[in-house]
Design a protein around this motif. Structure first.
Motif, mmCIF file in Angstrom:
data_model
loop_
_atom_site.group_PDB
_atom_site.id
_atom_site.type_symbol
_atom_site.label_atom_id
_atom_site.label_comp_id
_atom_site.label_asym_id
_atom_site.label_seq_id
_atom_site.Cartn_x
_atom_site.Cartn_y
_atom_site.Cartn_z
ATOM 1 N N VAL A 40 -10.104 -0.786 6.551
ATOM 2 C CA VAL A 40 -9.247 -1.016 5.392
ATOM 3 C C VAL A 40 -8.534 -2.349 5.575
ATOM 4 O O VAL A 40 -7.947 -2.611 6.632
ATOM 5 N N GLN A 41 -8.576 -3.203 4.539
ATOM 6 C CA GLN A 41 -7.851 -4.469 4.607
ATOM 7 C C GLN A 41 -6.349 -4.201 4.715
ATOM 8 O O GLN A 41 -5.820 -3.274 4.093
ATOM 9 N N LEU A 42 -5.670 -5.041 5.476
ATOM 10 C CA LEU A 42 -4.236 -4.865 5.656
ATOM 11 C C LEU A 42 -3.490 -4.985 4.331
ATOM 12 O O LEU A 42 -2.430 -4.370 4.157
ATOM 13 N N SER A 43 -4.014 -5.736 3.394
ATOM 14 C CA SER A 43 -3.366 -5.846 2.081
ATOM 15 C C SER A 43 -3.247 -4.488 1.406
ATOM 16 O O SER A 43 -2.348 -4.270 0.586
ATOM 17 N N GLY A 44 -4.121 -3.551 1.759
ATOM 18 C CA GLY A 44 -4.038 -2.206 1.210
ATOM 19 C C GLY A 44 -2.892 -1.384 1.776
ATOM 20 O O GLY A 44 -2.591 -0.307 1.260
ATOM 21 N N TYR A 45 -2.248 -1.884 2.828
ATOM 22 C CA TYR A 45 -1.119 -1.190 3.440
ATOM 23 C C TYR A 45 0.218 -1.605 2.813
ATOM 24 O O TYR A 45 1.242 -1.004 3.106
ATOM 25 N N VAL A 46 0.209 -2.658 2.022
ATOM 26 C CA VAL A 46 1.453 -3.208 1.487
ATOM 27 C C VAL A 46 1.797 -2.511 0.174
ATOM 28 O O VAL A 46 1.004 -2.531 -0.779
ATOM 29 N N ASP A 47 2.965 -1.888 0.135
ATOM 30 C CA ASP A 47 3.401 -1.168 -1.063
ATOM 31 C C ASP A 47 4.901 -1.411 -1.243
ATOM 32 O O ASP A 47 5.700 -0.983 -0.413
ATOM 33 N N PRO A 48 5.308 -2.113 -2.308
ATOM 34 C CA PRO A 48 6.742 -2.380 -2.499
ATOM 35 C C PRO A 48 7.580 -1.111 -2.562
ATOM 36 O O PRO A 48 8.742 -1.112 -2.163
ATOM 37 N N ALA A 49 6.995 -0.032 -3.061
ATOM 38 C CA ALA A 49 7.751 1.216 -3.194
ATOM 39 C C ALA A 49 7.844 1.973 -1.883
ATOM 40 O O ALA A 49 8.698 2.858 -1.734
ATOM 41 N N PRO A 72 0.124 4.764 4.683
ATOM 42 C CA PRO A 72 -0.588 5.148 3.465
ATOM 43 C C PRO A 72 -1.567 6.283 3.725
ATOM 44 O O PRO A 72 -2.216 6.341 4.784
ATOM 45 N N ALA A 73 -1.680 7.189 2.778
ATOM 46 C CA ALA A 73 -2.568 8.339 2.926
ATOM 47 C C ALA A 73 -4.006 7.874 3.126
ATOM 48 O O ALA A 73 -4.519 7.040 2.380
ATOM 49 N N GLY A 74 -4.640 8.395 4.179
ATOM 50 C CA GLY A 74 -6.032 8.074 4.445
ATOM 51 C C GLY A 74 -6.273 6.771 5.156
ATOM 52 O O GLY A 74 -7.411 6.469 5.526
ATOM 53 N N ALA A 75 -5.230 5.963 5.366
ATOM 54 C CA ALA A 75 -5.411 4.670 6.034
ATOM 55 C C ALA A 75 -5.459 4.865 7.544
ATOM 56 O O ALA A 75 -4.734 5.706 8.090
ATOM 57 N N PRO A 76 -6.296 4.116 8.254
ATOM 58 C CA PRO A 76 -6.329 4.221 9.713
ATOM 59 C C PRO A 76 -4.962 3.909 10.326
ATOM 60 O O PRO A 76 -4.244 3.021 9.850
ATOM 61 N N ASP A 77 -4.612 4.622 11.387
ATOM 62 C CA ASP A 77 -3.299 4.500 12.036
ATOM 63 C C ASP A 77 -3.368 3.495 13.178
ATOM 64 O O ASP A 77 -3.991 3.763 14.204
#
Length: 529
Positions: free
Chosen positions: A99-108, A292-297
């Motif tokens: 998963v791209q790290l950009s997918g880990y970024v969430d303002p909320a 994030p749900a489902g994202a590698p830890d």
């Protein structure tokens, strides 16, 4: 483009990403029978015929530098291909799923502190190896950082920015600086000297974004954004998120100082300052400490360093077979469209097998297994047959780690449907045992093969084709373990049966005769009988 073959061996199969510096394709190496990633560098990187030769030299130099970064956080570079026109350039690399790290970024919902620190610490480790080469990334950003399924952080595109640099100007032909303006150090904006501290600034931008959920600076134009990197003060993290530790805020501000010499001395210092915010060995995640749900830890590598691979899910195969005891989907008649797709997948896979392209042959079947399982049921006969064929191809191609759990799951499925002594269940148990033997699990493999042989003897002849193969495998495994006397006891009667069934010239008969000659030589030489 999807049908194109690069350098006579790399096939472009599907586009994975489309970026400013190039497109990344899932590819296939027909020579080594493995999936690869192929990065196609943008054509505008060569602006004139006069620059072509210089560009070719730079391309190969940077590819070689990247290949010298020996670290699991840097995908391996396998090949660098520059076509005859000098207009299309390809880097062939290790294909990494994640998963791209950009997918880990969430303002909320900014990342937990431990997750952000774990990502930054892994990136720091990669940069420490790169800067030693020396190799400077020049374009570190979330889009160039990937978290693999096991939590390993991979830094992509080393050397790409350097390859695209034009010494005659600070800008590319499109008028944009080399790099990404959201993460560009002040010296890059000014066209100054690039040093390892340039990567440290970009890491500060990335860490700020992970912890706050927003980019460091925002502006209506790229020019204003670059001006902010040169002149504007960053907002301290604790003003944006109060639970960020003071020490982490101070580190990010230190990384973001405008003058390169004012930043940390090196990446090793950055890692040491990240250490207090990393999870300790054996420490379980705290309540609410999830990303994030489902994202590698990415924290797992620190909580359980050098841990073995996770156990295979014994009750679930690669196609999503249900755990034992769960009802299978009701079998359905195969619709004409699905029947045609399955037939086409078999034909395509068989053609690839003819060329010994095992990995790709298995992948072709995998593409139809999931939709077939959804439509027909995971334990329907067509799906089980597809999975069995795919596992057999994986075994034939030497991918024992993938084939083992699938054969084990198939044996369970066939056992539930047709009975544990059915031919399909026996065959899959035996194939799973052969995978275990190849993976060094010889004791367990022997026990399984002997158990399967016992079942075969109860329902068929000891000289049946299935029994003969099992006896051969058992005898050869005993021999491989150094148990020569036990191997001889199995192989001598087997040889006699093979002579009767297949004849003395048969390949298996000759193989067993040769093994027995070696056993007798060994036993006679040590005083055995």
């Amino acid at each position: 483009m999807s049908q194109q073959v690069i350098a006579g061996r790399y096939e472009l199969l599907e586009e994975l990403s489309h970026g400013g510096m190039g497109d990344v394709w899932r590819g296939y190496d027909a020579v080594l029978d493995r999936p690869v990633a192929v990065k196609l560098i943008r054509q505008q990187s060569v602006t004139s015929p006069q620059l072509a030769e210089e560009f070719a030299k730079r391309f190969r130099r940077e590819a070689r530098i990247t290949a010298r970064i020996q670290h699991p956080g840097v995908p391996q570079v396998y090949d660098a291909v520059l076509d005859d026109t000098y207009e299309r350039l390809f880097l062939v690399m290790e294909l990494v799923e994640g998963v791209q790290l950009s997918g880990y970024v969430d303002p909320a919902r900014p990342l937990p502190v431990s997750w952000a620190a774990a990502v930054a610490a892994q990136v720091a480790t990669v940069l420490s190896h790169a800067h030693e080469v020396p190799a400077i990334h020049r374009d570190l950003k979330p889009g160039n950082i990937l978290v693999a399924r096991d939590g390993t952080v991979k830094v992509l595109d080393f050397g790409i920015a350097a390859i695209l640099r034009n010494d005659a100007t600070k800008l590319t032909a499109t008028g944009s600086p080399i790099g990404t303006s959201q993460y560009m150090a002040p010296e890059q904006v000014r066209g100054g000297r690039i040093t390892p501290q340039t990567d440290l600034y970009a890491l500060g931008c990335v860490l700020h974004e992970l912890l706050s959920g927003r980019v460091l600076f925002q502006a209506d134009s790229e020019f204003l954004l670059m001006y902010q990197h040169v002149s504007a003060a960053p907002t301290p993290l604790r003003q944006l998120r109060s639970e960020v530790p003071t020490g982490l805020e101070e580190l990010v501000l230190h990384l973001l100082r405008k003058a390169p010499e004012a930043r940390p001395a090196d990446i090793q210092e950055v890692y040491e300052r990240l250490r207090p915010f990393l999870p300790r060995v054996g420490q379980a995640p705290a309540p609410g400490e999830a990303g994030p749900a489902g994202a590698p830890d990415p924290t797992g590598l620190f909580r359980n360093p050098y841990a073995p691979r996770a156990r295979a899910q014994s009750g679930r195969g690669a196609a999503g077979a249900p755990a034992p005891g769960l009802p299978a989907a009701e079998p359905l008649a195969v619709p004409a469209v699905m029947r045609a797709e399955i037939k086409e997948a078999y034909a395509h896979s068989d053609a690839l097998l003819e060329e010994e392209r095992f990995a790709q042959a298995a992948e072709v079947l995998g593409e139809v297994i999931e939709p077939a399982a959804r439509l027909l049921g995971v334990e329907s006969r067509p799906v089980l047959e597809l999975r069995t064929q795919r596992a057999a191809i994986q075994l034939l191609g030497g991918d024992y780690r993938a084939a083992l759990p699938e054969f084990a799951a198939l044996a369970d499925a066939y056992g539930r449907i047709n009975g544990p002594s059915s031919a399909q269940a026996r065959a899959c148990r035996a194939q799973a045992a052969r995978c275990r033997a190849e993976l060094g699990q010889v004791t367990e493999a022997l026990a399984t093969l002997q158990a399967v042989l016992g079942v075969v003897r109860s329902v068929d002849s000891d000289a049946s084709e299935e029994a003969l193969e099992l006896r051969r495998d058992i005898g050869m495994l005993l021999l491989a373990q150094g148990r020569a006397a036990e191997a001889r006891a199995v192989l001598e009667p087997l040889h006699a049966d093979l002579v009767l069934v297949y004849g003395p010239q048969d390949e298996m008969t000759a193989e067993i005769a040769e093994a027995l000659a070696l056993i007798r030589l060994d036993l006679d030489g040590t005083g055995g009988s």
